[in-house]
Design a protein around this motif. Structure first.
Motif, mmCIF file in Angstrom:
data_model
loop_
_atom_site.group_PDB
_atom_site.id
_atom_site.type_symbol
_atom_site.label_atom_id
_atom_site.label_comp_id
_atom_site.label_asym_id
_atom_site.label_seq_id
_atom_site.Cartn_x
_atom_site.Cartn_y
_atom_site.Cartn_z
ATOM 1 N N GLU A 190 79.713 24.720 47.984
ATOM 2 C CA GLU A 190 80.595 24.191 46.953
ATOM 3 C C GLU A 190 80.181 24.738 45.594
ATOM 4 N N GLN A 191 81.158 25.103 44.788
ATOM 5 C CA GLN A 191 80.878 25.638 43.449
ATOM 6 C C GLN A 191 81.233 24.565 42.421
ATOM 7 N N GLY A 192 80.587 23.440 42.582
ATOM 8 C CA GLY A 192 80.803 22.256 41.774
ATOM 9 C C GLY A 192 79.951 21.135 42.340
ATOM 10 N N ARG A 193 80.127 19.905 41.818
ATOM 11 C CA ARG A 193 79.238 18.805 42.224
ATOM 12 C C ARG A 193 79.979 17.654 42.885
ATOM 13 N N ALA A 194 81.184 17.875 43.359
ATOM 14 C CA ALA A 194 81.951 16.782 43.947
ATOM 15 C C ALA A 194 81.230 16.162 45.140
ATOM 16 N N LEU A 195 80.680 17.004 46.018
ATOM 17 C CA LEU A 195 79.982 16.472 47.190
ATOM 18 C C LEU A 195 78.682 15.784 46.809
ATOM 19 N N GLY A 199 77.983 11.980 47.728
ATOM 20 C CA GLY A 199 76.904 11.757 48.685
ATOM 21 C C GLY A 199 77.149 12.356 50.049
ATOM 22 N N ASP A 200 78.078 13.323 50.142
ATOM 23 C CA ASP A 200 78.411 13.955 51.423
ATOM 24 C C ASP A 200 77.816 15.361 51.495
ATOM 25 N N ALA A 201 77.376 15.743 52.689
ATOM 26 C CA ALA A 201 76.809 17.084 52.886
ATOM 27 C C ALA A 201 77.885 18.138 53.066
ATOM 28 N N VAL A 202 79.028 17.754 53.621
ATOM 29 C CA VAL A 202 80.085 18.712 53.963
ATOM 30 C C VAL A 202 81.440 18.148 53.542
ATOM 31 N N GLY A 203 82.309 19.028 53.065
ATOM 32 C CA GLY A 203 83.664 18.633 52.698
ATOM 33 C C GLY A 203 84.676 19.641 53.197
ATOM 34 N N ILE A 204 85.956 19.294 53.066
ATOM 35 C CA ILE A 204 87.066 20.158 53.470
ATOM 36 C C ILE A 204 87.892 20.487 52.229
ATOM 37 N N ALA A 205 88.311 21.729 52.102
ATOM 38 C CA ALA A 205 89.107 22.145 50.946
ATOM 39 C C ALA A 205 90.551 21.689 51.084
ATOM 40 N N SER A 206 91.131 21.244 49.980
ATOM 41 C CA SER A 206 92.552 20.888 49.963
ATOM 42 C C SER A 206 93.382 22.020 49.388
ATOM 43 N N ALA A 207 92.907 22.620 48.281
ATOM 44 C CA ALA A 207 93.681 23.659 47.608
ATOM 45 C C ALA A 207 92.774 24.472 46.697
ATOM 46 N N ILE A 208 93.221 25.678 46.363
ATOM 47 C CA ILE A 208 92.558 26.525 45.375
ATOM 48 C C ILE A 208 93.459 26.599 44.145
ATOM 49 N N ARG A 368 77.361 21.001 50.381
ATOM 50 C CA ARG A 368 76.921 20.384 49.115
ATOM 51 C C ARG A 368 76.012 21.304 48.297
ATOM 52 N N ASN A 369 76.279 21.335 47.009
ATOM 53 C CA ASN A 369 75.486 22.065 46.023
ATOM 54 C C ASN A 369 75.012 21.034 45.001
ATOM 55 N N PRO A 370 73.763 20.580 45.060
ATOM 56 C CA PRO A 370 73.326 19.449 44.233
ATOM 57 C C PRO A 370 73.342 19.717 42.735
ATOM 58 N N THR A 371 73.273 20.975 42.335
ATOM 59 C CA THR A 371 73.280 21.286 40.901
ATOM 60 C C THR A 371 74.681 21.614 40.397
ATOM 61 N N GLY A 372 75.570 22.007 41.300
ATOM 62 C CA GLY A 372 76.891 22.447 40.878
ATOM 63 C C GLY A 372 76.888 23.852 40.308
ATOM 64 N N VAL A 373 75.722 24.480 40.206
ATOM 65 C CA VAL A 373 75.607 25.816 39.618
ATOM 66 C C VAL A 373 75.983 26.875 40.648
ATOM 67 N N SER A 374 76.778 27.855 40.227
ATOM 68 C CA SER A 374 77.128 28.973 41.097
ATOM 69 C C SER A 374 77.260 30.227 40.245
ATOM 70 N N ALA A 378 70.343 30.244 40.014
ATOM 71 C CA ALA A 378 70.018 28.830 40.215
ATOM 72 C C ALA A 378 70.891 28.173 41.274
ATOM 73 N N GLU A 379 71.856 28.890 41.818
ATOM 74 C CA GLU A 379 72.709 28.363 42.887
ATOM 75 C C GLU A 379 71.835 27.878 44.048
ATOM 76 N N PHE A 380 72.203 26.723 44.616
ATOM 77 C CA PHE A 380 71.288 26.141 45.612
ATOM 78 C C PHE A 380 72.030 25.229 46.584
ATOM 79 N N ALA A 381 71.542 25.202 47.796
ATOM 80 C CA ALA A 381 71.930 24.198 48.789
ATOM 81 C C ALA A 381 70.698 23.931 49.644
ATOM 82 N N ALA A 382 70.416 22.663 49.909
ATOM 83 C CA ALA A 382 69.248 22.295 50.711
ATOM 84 C C ALA A 382 69.430 22.756 52.147
ATOM 85 N N GLU A 383 68.325 23.101 52.802
ATOM 86 C CA GLU A 383 68.415 23.595 54.172
ATOM 87 C C GLU A 383 69.050 22.567 55.106
ATOM 88 N N ASP A 384 68.736 21.294 54.923
ATOM 89 C CA ASP A 384 69.329 20.264 55.775
ATOM 90 C C ASP A 384 70.848 20.247 55.636
#
Length: 403
Positions: A190-195, A199-208, A368-374, A378-384
């Motif tokens: 994710e290129q944002g912090r919505a997830l 508090g969710d690890a995975v989401g589904i896209a609705s639109a671009i 999920r991207n906990p920082t929202g940075v992309s 600094a872009e990051f996602a936890a291994e879990d």
């Protein structure tokens, strides 16, 4: 034994990374890109998959008969923006191979062909146009338009492709290939912090969101920085600077985003008033009307500033992608497969899935991207969370390709 997610990640991580910035410079049809493409081919062959490169340089790894039709395809891209992060693109490709491994290890019986794809030149960092490989394939970029693309050194796209061993004479629409794809599912960080906020690890896209790139050329008059009176100057930098501020103001008023992230100055001397300032605007909004309003307001402000400073201005739209509303049928199917409790969210970032959506059913999973940075080291996602994405993708592939 095929490499695990962690092993694949560790192997690909050093490729194209700058030692100083720690960011990635995997530009299309360069040495770093070639190394990424070689890695993809090795992963395909290590799994006994049928490997091929299509006419537009996109890479494919097939489990099952590529010609059978109604295939389920997953994957993303391996190139990067300048000094980009490790996850944007590669997470989708590595997760695709890992999900396929999980599927095979479980003994799932495929009833549809399955493929992993790496789309060429998604970021557009070298030639200025995003999603070149998927645009060509979908017929949204003509051969003539592709041939006109040049990098900062004046090298054309066909020259770069040929130097990398790809035949530029073959590029163009590939309707036959697209007709054999029944669904394309792209996993992406994710290129944002919505997830993170939900508090969710995975989401589904609705639109671009609809988005585009515009080039603003402010033509002034070069002169001596130390001897030219302020009143006698035709300085294009002034109008450009005011336009940058106008872009921020108009975006804030409309609830959109607008960014001047790239600029070229001529003659680019410390003690010289510029003759030309060329800036590239990237703007995005939740709907077309808002985007049109924002860009029109920015252009109007730029023209007013140019007139005031005695500067000429040209504005060229270099690329545009309308809003992409992912098909509800496939999106709802993903939600059903994943238990019906997955958040659905929109995004302002473009993707190959968005380009292909005009020709085949497409969907996206976000991790999920906990920082929202992309687009940053600094872009990051936890291994879990990455592994949760792999499990979700494996479940989706099983639900779609094993029914």
């Amino acid at each position: 034994m095929t490499p695990s997610f962690t092993e694949m990640w560790r192997e690909l991580a050093p490729v194209g990374r700058d030692a100083g910035t720690r960011g990635y410079r995997r530009y299309a049809w360069t040495g770093a890109d070639a190394d990424c493409r070689a890695w993809f081919r090795e992963q395909a062959l290590a799994r006994g998959l049928t490997y091929e490169t299509d006419r537009n340089g996109n890479q494919w790894a097939w489990l099952g008969d590529p010609a059978a039709g109604d295939a389920v395809v997953t994957g993303s891209h391996l190139d990067s923006v300048p000094d980009g992060g490790a996850f944007d693109g590669p997470l989708g490709v590595i997760s695709a191979f890992a999900a396929l491994d999980e599927l095979r290890a479980s003994g799932a019986h495929l009833t549809r062909p399955l493929a992993v794809a790496n789309f060429a030149d998604e970021e557009g960092a070298r030639f200025g146009l995003a999603c070149v490989g998927s645009r060509l394939t979908a017929g949204q970029l003509t051969k003539e338009q592709a041939y006109a693309l040049r990098d900062a050194d004046g090298i054309t796209l066909p020259q770069a492709m040929e130097a990398a061993g790809q035949d530029p004479g073959a590029i163009g629409p590939d309707p036959g290939r697209l007709s054999r794809i029944g669904a394309f599912v792209e996993l992406h960080v994710e290129q944002g912090r919505a997830l993170d906020l939900s508090g969710d690890a995975v989401g589904i896209a609705s639109a671009i969101w609809p988005h585009g790139r515009w080039r603003f050329d402010f033509h002034g008059e070069a002169n001596h920085a130390g001897t030219t009176r302020l009143a006698d100057r035709r300085d294009p930098m002034i109008g450009y600077a005011r336009t940058v501020l106008a872009a921020r103001r108009e975006a804030e008023l409309a609830g959109a985003v607008a960014t001047f992230g790239k600029v070229a100055v001529e003659p680019n001397g410390v003690n010289a008033i510029p003759s030309l300032v060329r800036g590239w605007l990237d703007s995005r909004a939740a709907d077309q009307a808002t985007l049109d309003t924002v860009v029109s307001a920015i252009e109007e402000a730029a023209r007013e500033h140019a007139r005031r400073d005695g500067v000429d201005l040209t504005v060229v739209r270099e690329s545009f992608t309308p809003v992409v509303e992912f098909g509800h049928a496939l999106r709802d199917e993903l939600n059903r497969i994943l238990g019906g409790k997955i958040p659905v969210l929109g995004t302002g970032a473009g993707h190959d899935a968005g380009i292909l959506s005009a020709a085949v059913p497409t969907a996206m999973l976000f991790v999920r991207n906990p920082t929202g940075v992309s687009h940053s080291p600094a872009e990051f996602a936890a291994e879990d969370d990455c592994l949760a994405g792999v499990r979700a993708l494996a479940g989706v592939l099983e639900g779609l390709a094993c029914r």
